[in-house]
Design an enzyme around this catalytic site. Sequence first.
Site: not given
Length: 398
Positions: A113, A177, A271, A292
């Site tokens: 990512q 992340h 969120e 998961y």
Amino acid sequence: MKRILLISGLALSLIACGENGKDSGTAQVEGNIEETGEEQTQEPTEVPDPIDAENSDKYSYEMVVEGLKIPWGFTFLPDGSMLITEKNGDIIHFKDGQKTNIQGGPEVYDRGQGGLLDVVLHPDYESNGWIYFTYASKEGEVDGGNTALMRAKLQGNQLTSKEVLYKATPNTTKGQHFGSRIAFDKEGYLYFSAGERGERDVNPQDITRDNGKVYRLNDDGGIPSDNPFVGQQDAVEAIYSYGHRNPQGMILNPETGEIWVHEHGPKGGDEINVVKKGANFGWPVVTYGENYSGTSITDETSRPNMEDPIFYWLPSIAPSGFAYVTSNKFPELKGNLLVGSLKFQYLELLELNGKKINKRVKLLEDSGRMRDVRQGSDGNIYMAIEGKGIAKLTNNQE
């Protein structure tokens, strides 16, 4: 040294929400994943239950910039042209229908990512010319990368006056992340996010460490004197709030002056949080999500000394990109929020009443992975869609 200790028994670090698969602690393949001073103490608040999303066929889109791979962020220059970041490190200037590659961008750690991430202009750009980027950087002695913040100026087709304002440490070869979005508040302070880099049991609850944080800086990278952990022994003074997982949406709420973020949960529990000075947002001590595998992370969703979200999604939509609509071109959307969904590949409208979400509406279903959404200087709404490019929202009823 002050450390906030985590509850025991949390051993699994997670990839970003909205993707199936196991976290092996190794870098993920690009395109297959997505997804502090004094602690604030407050009484628990009631968090509204998730609501189902309605469907709408009132909107379509037209492509404005085509032929992009993973457009991660974009912004508009005063002349109406566009700067676009591609995850692989390319910076594209789109003007008068033409794409030009900007030279001199940061060297990026393009893994999982990580890569070239957000881009934002200084609020006083027309006077000072500063452009801000977040990206995954290899800078440092340890292998891998971590989130960094740079500012630079644009002269012709070249970035100049480059300054690295912040570099999170330590590097890691994990691919998940990184965050990361940038926003300025009304006082000119700069906020940016860095995800917890797949180290949920190490980083987000420890204010002596980077990652899993929202940072607040002066526009030149200096530390504001009223940051919550200034002067605290061994604390990272740039931290403004902590206990975050992976915020990939950040806005200034123009009505309240607050910085709002949305962030990826694990399996469930994405969120929306209102950033507050010195606040702990709880990850992974409290969460509405699960592993998961379907096993529990914790049975706690709230604690008195941790901030509750104002909204959470079940199931996860893997949110990326965030916009507060102020445009009169879309009066029916004005005062509401728009969020891109990576997992379900649509644009989501969140009807807002103060800090309460009254309704969810899916727009542009099956359009592709929505990486970013912004209101342009012309009042139109634009979306960055992976594998396509930059699109403009249109109203079918006009």
